[in-house]
Motif scaffolding. Sequence first.
Motif, PDB file in Angstrom:
ATOM      1  N   PHE A  89       0.843  -1.191   0.000  1.00  0.00           N
ATOM      2  CA  PHE A  89       0.000   0.000   0.000  1.00  0.00           C
ATOM      3  C   PHE A  89       0.882   1.246   0.000  1.00  0.00           C
ATOM      4  N   LYS A  91       1.393   4.221   1.126  1.00  0.00           N
ATOM      5  CA  LYS A  91       0.999   5.234   2.101  1.00  0.00           C
ATOM      6  C   LYS A  91       1.762   6.537   1.898  1.00  0.00           C
ATOM      7  N   LYS A 536      -7.824  -2.645  -3.423  1.00  0.00           N
ATOM      8  CA  LYS A 536      -6.417  -2.443  -3.074  1.00  0.00           C
ATOM      9  C   LYS A 536      -6.168  -1.108  -2.377  1.00  0.00           C
ATOM     10  N   MET A 537      -6.948  -0.099  -2.712  1.00  0.00           N
ATOM     11  CA  MET A 537      -6.677   1.234  -2.176  1.00  0.00           C
ATOM     12  C   MET A 537      -7.560   1.600  -0.986  1.00  0.00           C
ATOM     13  N   GLU A 540      -8.336  -3.110   1.609  1.00  0.00           N
ATOM     14  CA  GLU A 540      -7.164  -3.711   2.258  1.00  0.00           C
ATOM     15  C   GLU A 540      -6.534  -2.777   3.284  1.00  0.00           C
ATOM     16  N   PRO A 541      -6.284  -1.508   2.971  1.00  0.00           N
ATOM     17  CA  PRO A 541      -5.726  -0.625   4.015  1.00  0.00           C
ATOM     18  C   PRO A 541      -6.686  -0.379   5.165  1.00  0.00           C
ATOM     19  N   GLN A 546      -4.046   0.616   7.774  1.00  0.00           N
ATOM     20  CA  GLN A 546      -3.110   1.533   7.149  1.00  0.00           C
ATOM     21  C   GLN A 546      -3.797   2.838   6.752  1.00  0.00           C
TER      22      GLN A 546
END
Length: 902
Positions: A89, A91, A536-537, A540-541, A546
Motif C-alpha cells: 500500500f 501510504k 487495493k486502495m 485492504e488498508p 493503514q
Amino acid sequence: MLWTSWLVLLLCWGATTSGEQQAEERDGTPVEARAEPQRQRSPPPVEPLDFGFVPAAVYDTHAYFEPGPIGLLFHMVHAFLYVVQPNNFPKDLIIKVIQQNMGGIKIEEWRKPDNVVLLLQTICYEAGFLICATIGILFVVLVPIIAMCFCVCRCCDNCGGEMHQRQRKNIDCQRGFYTALLVATSVFMSLGVFIAYAANHNVSAQIKNTRRLINTNMRDLKTFANNTPTQIEYMTAQYTTAKNKVLSDLDNIGPLLGGRIHSQLEREVVPSLDNALRMAGAMRETKEALENISSSLEVLQEGTAKLQASLSGERASLSNTLSDPACTNGAVSSTCNTIRSTLAQLGINSDYSKLPDVNHALVNVDTVLRTDLSNIVQKGYSSFNDTPQLVKEQTKNIVSALPRVKGMLDKIGTEINGFTKMFPVEASLANFTIFLTQGQKNIESFYPQIDLMDFYRWVTCVAVLCMVVLVLAFNTLGLLCGVCGYDEQVTPTTRGCLSNTGGNLLMAGVGFSFMSVWVLMAIVSTLFVIGGNVEKMLCEPLANRQLFKIIDTPFLVHPAKKNFLPGMLFQNPNIELTLGGMYRDCYENKGLYHSLQLEKMFNINSFLNRTVYNKDLAKVLEGVQVDLQDVKLLEQAGRDNLINFANSGIGHINYEAYLTELNKGVTISDLLSFSTDLEAQADQLPRGALENALKGHASSIRQIHRDQVVPMEQAMSTLSQSIKQLQRMSNDLTVKATNILSAIDAAEYLITHNASHVVKRETKGYTENLVGYFKQYTAWVKHSLSSEVAQCKPISNIVDSMEIVGCSVIVDSVNTFWFGLGGCCVLLIPSIIISVKLAKYYRRMDTEDVFEDLGNTGNHGEQVCGIHGDLAVVSISPYPNTLTRFPRASAPPSYADKEGSP
C-alpha cells in the motif's frame, strides 16, 4: 454533529470529577513514615472503599462477517488481484500527493518535477491495472472490427464460408477433437457463469442481512445514550460513600487516632512491660526453686543419717555372720573372705550435712513477692492501652465540630451535583436518542427503494449473464443436434436435417458471441478497474488499519493544523489524538473519555482543590492536642520490687558445692548389685544355716535400698533440677533488672517528652487517611471514566460494519462477478474458433470431393460435382488405383433430374 457535541459535554464533566494523582499518594503512606523506616512502624494503609460497579452497557452488535462457501471465491479473487497488483500500500505516495495538492489539482502544477515523479510513481504502482485495462480496451475495440472482417471474409467464401468440405482420412479424429474442446470450453464458461451468478446472488442475500447490522448498531447507540446518564448519576452518588466514611472516622477519632498513636508507641513500650512481666514470673519460679531446694536438702540430710545407721547395723550383722565357725571350713573360707572384703562398700558416699541452706535467700524472695509485680505491670499495660480513650476524651472538640464538617462535605457534594447540572447532558442525550430514532426511521424508509434498486441490479446482472448463457445454449444444442444427427455413411452434401441444424446453431452461437463479447468485456474492464482499485486502495488498508495512518498523518489536511481529528471535534489540532488510537480504544471497549483524551483539555486540579481536596478539613484537625503525661508504665513499688529481687542473694548461693555433692552416688556401691553378688556367693556355699543367713542379709540390703536409697535419689533429682534452674535465673540478674528499668524509663520518657511529635505525626497521617478516601473516589471516577463510563464500542462497531457491508459484501461480490464474467469473455474467443471449425462437420455442404474413372490406362481424373450435377475436371492423378484411394462420391441429384427420371 449533535452526537459530537453531546460527547464533548459529557466528557467535560467526567474530566472535572477526576484528577491526576501522584503515585506516592495512592498507597496512603505518610511521608514521615517513609523517611524513618528504621525508627518507626509504617502506619496502616488507607482502608479501601467499595464503590461498587458502574452499571455496564450491554451492546448487541457483533461486527464479524463469515462469508461461507463463497469465501473461497473471494480468496481466489484476492489472489488474482495480488498477482495483478503485488505492491504494498503506497501510504507515503498518497500522503505526498495529498500534501502537494491541498489547494486543488491544477494542470500546470503537474509539470513540476516533483509532481512528475509522483505521477510516474503512481503509474508504476498502477502498472498491473493499466496493463489489464489496456488489454480490455484493445479487446473491446478490436473484437467488433475482427467480427466485421470475419463476416465479410465469410461472405466472400473465405474463412470457412465456402460450403465445401475436403475429405481427409483423419476427419473423424478432428471432429472428435473439436467436439471435446468445445465441451471443455463450455464447461469452463458455465463455471464462470456460476461464479458470477453466485456473486450476484450474494449481494442480494447479504444486503438483506445488513439490516440486522443497521438495527443492532442503532440499538447500541441508543443503549450508549440511555445508559450514560445512569452511569453519571451512579458516579455522583458514590461521593456519599467517601463522605460517610470520613464522617464515621471523625466520629471515632478516639479509637482511630488513639490507635495510631498507640501503634507507634507500643514498639518501645510493650517490649519493656513484657520483660517486666516475665521478671515477675521469674520471681515466682525462683521461690518455687528455693522451696524445692530447702525441702530436698532437708530430706537428704535426714535420709543420710538414717541410711548411715542402717548400713552400719547391716555391716556389723553381716560381719558377725561371717564369724561363724562354718566359715573356717577350707571349702567355704575363701567365699567368706571374699564377702568379708566387700563389707567396706556398705557405706554412704555423699554428705549433705555440710551444704549451706538457702533459707536466707528464700526469706528475701518471700519478702519481694509480697509486692505483686504482675499487678503493677498490668496497671502499666492498662494505662498505656487507655491511650485511645484518652485521645477520645481530649478530642471532644473535634467530635463537636462534626456538624460543621458535615456541612462542608455536603457543600462539596452539592458543588459536584451542581457542576453536572451545568451541562444539559440529559437533554442532549434525549435529543440524541430522538435523532437516532428519526435517523433509523429515515433509513428504514429507504429499504423499499434499496430493494427495488437491488432487484434492478440483480436483473441487469442476470441479463448480462444470459448473454453468455445464450451462447452456451447455442453451443450445447448445436453439439447435441450435431452429435445425434451425424452419420458417418452420409456424404457432406447429403447430411441430415438434424446434423445441419446443429451446425447452424453453432454458427448462431458464433454470431451472437461476436455481438456480445465486446460488450461483456467493456463491463468487465470497467468493474475490474473500479472494483480492483477500491479493494487495493480502500478495503485492504482499512482492514490492516493503514488507512488510519494516512488520516492521522500530521499536517495532512492543512500546513497549520497538526492533527485532523481533534481539529474537527474540538477546534484544537494540537491535541495528540489520532483516529487510529481512538478506533483501537473503542475496539477494546474503553470509555470515550479515554479514547478522546479529554484529560488534556481540562484543568482538573483547580476544580479538585476547590471541591474534593478541601483544606478546611485539615484545619479542623490542626487543633488536635493530646497530653499523655498521665500514662504511668511502672509504679515506684514495682521498681523497688525489681531491685530487691536482684539483691535477694540468690546469686551468692554456692551452686558448685551442691552440684559436686549431687554428682556423687548415695552409697559407695550400688546396694542392689551388692545384694545380688551376695546371693550368688551364698549359693556357692553348702546348704545350711550359713547360706540362709547370707541370703537373709541380701534381702535386708534390698529392703534398705528400696526404703531409703530410692527416696533419697528422688530428692537428689529434684534438688539437681532446682539448683540448675536457680543458677540459670540468677546469672546476671542485676543486669537484667537494670535493663528492664532502663527500657521502662526510656518508654516513659518517650511518652512524656516526645508524645507531642508522635501525636502531630499521627494526626497528619490520620488527616491524610481522611483525604485518601476522597483520593480513592477521584481515582475511581477517573478509572470508571476511562474504562466503564460511555464505553465507545458502538463507534468501532460502526466502522467495522461499514467495512463488512462495503468491502466484504459489495466490493468482494462485485470483484467476484467480473472475475467470473471475465473468464467467460476470454473463453468466448476459443469458443468462436472451435464452433466455426466444428460447424463444418455438421452442416450440409453445397459441394463435395468426387472421383471418376477416365479410362483403362490406370489414370483417373478427379472431378468436383456441383449440387446440380455439373462436372468439372480439377486435376489428373498420375497414381494408379486412385479409385481405391479416393472413393467416388457423387453429388445428390437435382430436383429437375428427379422429375425427368423414369
